[in-house]
Write a protein that holds these residues in place. Structure first.
Motif, PDB file in Angstrom:
ATOM      1  N   ASP A 111       0.698  -1.256   0.277  1.00  0.00           N
ATOM      2  CA  ASP A 111       0.060   0.133   0.016  1.00  0.00           C
ATOM      3  C   ASP A 111       1.056   1.220   0.048  1.00  0.00           C
ATOM      4  N   GLU A 112       1.970   1.247   0.720  1.00  0.00           N
ATOM      5  CA  GLU A 112       2.886   2.498   0.558  1.00  0.00           C
ATOM      6  C   GLU A 112       3.643   2.550  -0.503  1.00  0.00           C
ATOM      7  N   LEU A 113       3.983   1.367  -1.027  1.00  0.00           N
ATOM      8  CA  LEU A 113       4.699   1.477  -2.466  1.00  0.00           C
ATOM      9  C   LEU A 113       3.692   2.230  -3.537  1.00  0.00           C
ATOM     10  N   GLN A 114       2.450   1.612  -3.483  1.00  0.00           N
ATOM     11  CA  GLN A 114       1.304   2.051  -4.527  1.00  0.00           C
ATOM     12  C   GLN A 114       0.941   3.567  -3.994  1.00  0.00           C
ATOM     13  N   ALA A 115       1.036   3.917  -2.887  1.00  0.00           N
ATOM     14  CA  ALA A 115       0.815   5.406  -2.782  1.00  0.00           C
ATOM     15  C   ALA A 115       1.997   6.097  -3.136  1.00  0.00           C
ATOM     16  N   PHE A 116       3.232   5.830  -2.889  1.00  0.00           N
ATOM     17  CA  PHE A 116       4.398   6.536  -3.532  1.00  0.00           C
ATOM     18  C   PHE A 116       4.348   6.737  -5.111  1.00  0.00           C
ATOM     19  N   ALA A 117       4.104   5.617  -5.466  1.00  0.00           N
ATOM     20  CA  ALA A 117       4.214   5.403  -7.373  1.00  0.00           C
ATOM     21  C   ALA A 117       3.066   6.499  -7.549  1.00  0.00           C
ATOM     22  N   THR A 118       1.537   6.442  -7.349  1.00  0.00           N
ATOM     23  CA  THR A 118       0.518   7.007  -7.662  1.00  0.00           C
ATOM     24  C   THR A 118       0.726   8.352  -7.511  1.00  0.00           C
ATOM     25  N   VAL A 119       1.499   8.959  -6.270  1.00  0.00           N
ATOM     26  CA  VAL A 119       1.706  10.382  -6.145  1.00  0.00           C
ATOM     27  C   VAL A 119       2.560  10.973  -7.084  1.00  0.00           C
TER      28      VAL A 119
ATOM     29  N   VAL B 134      -3.293   8.963   2.486  1.00  0.00           N
ATOM     30  CA  VAL B 134      -2.168   8.843   1.356  1.00  0.00           C
ATOM     31  C   VAL B 134      -0.640   9.473   1.971  1.00  0.00           C
ATOM     32  N   SER B 135      -1.140  10.850   2.420  1.00  0.00           N
ATOM     33  CA  SER B 135       0.082  11.570   3.120  1.00  0.00           C
ATOM     34  C   SER B 135       0.769  10.682   3.989  1.00  0.00           C
ATOM     35  N   ARG B 136       0.007   9.957   4.801  1.00  0.00           N
ATOM     36  CA  ARG B 136       0.404   9.157   5.963  1.00  0.00           C
ATOM     37  C   ARG B 136       1.241   7.850   5.579  1.00  0.00           C
ATOM     38  N   ALA B 137       0.734   7.347   4.400  1.00  0.00           N
ATOM     39  CA  ALA B 137       1.452   6.300   3.991  1.00  0.00           C
ATOM     40  C   ALA B 137       2.869   6.687   3.544  1.00  0.00           C
ATOM     41  N   LEU B 138       2.903   7.732   2.717  1.00  0.00           N
ATOM     42  CA  LEU B 138       4.155   8.372   2.267  1.00  0.00           C
ATOM     43  C   LEU B 138       5.207   8.689   3.357  1.00  0.00           C
TER      44      LEU B 138
END
Length: 301
Positions: A6-14, A34-38
């Motif tokens: 989920d963290e990788l997906q959030a980073f790539a999508t941003v 999303v910000s927290r995941a980053l």
């Protein structure tokens, strides 16, 4: 603590969307989530991946290096999920398809309902562009291209071909007269493309050879715009059968200079970058489109 998908997906999508808000919308999450995941990801890695300013997000050097690995991991997970779906004979996942507006509207859109009925777990994203795009930059799985291919880095699958004809509306011909020969076109209003210039070479036999370079009185970047102009009586146009089949059948457009017209067909290809272990959703889509095109009247004429 290990990094999560989920963290990788959030980073790539941003990175792909350019903002946390846009990434949240695409992932169906909240911007704060999303910000927290980053933040968690950067804390686990003990590096700064993105520089945040009031205007934009920018990858750091560490962020660029990590993004390549993140994309590779996400792609491997996606491929593994697709393989499991294929074992169940249910290809799944997001499929991004790009095509010029006329082909999208007249050919692909009518096929979507049948395709979705056969493959309900494939999520289609349809994008229209009248210019050639970079597949990687636009995160596109398949692009449908009409005409001769020039990019040798792409892998192509032929889907068929479509003949081009010189056409006009009955109203235009009634008002300005039907041209009796190729030379008479110079006294008519011709409608053509802004680019490439090769699309303004009409398949008309003339004293100079088998192609007639025309100087359009009206230019447009989209074939659909040219079609609408011709239907409205603005002039004479040269278009592909896949977008004018219905117009010719109901008499909205009629072919002119039939005897002088050579049979020139534009190839239709699906292009993509993957050449091994092609994703099942891509294969299913190409097989379905190729199957449907064989039944189209304009592919036989």
């Amino acid at each position: 603590m290990k990094t999560t998908l989920d963290e990788l997906q959030a980073f790539a999508t941003v990175v792909d969307t350019g903002s946390i808000t846009a990434a949240a919308e695409q992932l169906a999450q909240t911007a704060s989530g999303v910000s927290r995941a980053l933040s968690r990801l950067e804390e686990k890695l003990d590096v700064t991946l993105l520089r945040r300013t009031t205007r934009r997000l920018e990858l750091t050097e560490e962020g660029e290096a990590f993004l390549c690995q993140a994309r590779r991991i996400l792609a491997q997970v996606e491929e593994a999920e697709e393989q499991m779906a294929l074992r169940r004979q249910k290809p799944a996942g997001r499929l991004r398809v790009n095509a010029a507006s006329p082909f999208m509207l007249h050919v692909l859109v009518p096929l979507v309902a049948g395709f979705r009925e056969r493959y309900p777990e494939i999520e289609l994203e349809l994008h229209s562009s009248d210019q050639i795009i970079d597949l990687i930059e636009h995160r596109t799985d398949i692009a449908i291209r009409i005409g001769t291919l020039r990019d040798s880095t792409l892998h192509a699958r032929p889907l068929g071909s479509s003949r081009i004809r010189v056409l006009a509306s009955p109203a235009y011909l009634k008002a300005h007269g039907t041209p009796k020969d190729v030379e008479a076109l110079q006294q008519r209003s011709l409608i053509g493309f802004t680019q490439p210039e090769t699309l303004n070479l009409w398949p008309l036999r003339n004293t100079l050879g088998d192609e007639l370079p025309i100087e359009p009185a009206i230019k447009a970047s989209s074939g659909e715009t040219l079609r609408q102009l011709a239907l409205s009586g603005a002039g004479i146009v040269c278009l592909s059968d896949f977008m004018t089949q219905a117009d010719r059948a109901d008499g909205s457009l009629v072919q002119v200079l039939v005897r002088e017209t050579l049979e020139v067909r534009q190839p239709i290809n699906a292009v993509y970058y993957r050449n091994t272990a092609l994703a099942s959703r891509i294969t299913c889509f190409l097989d379905y489109v190729a199957e449907c095109l064989k039944a189209q009247v304009w592919t036989q004429q």
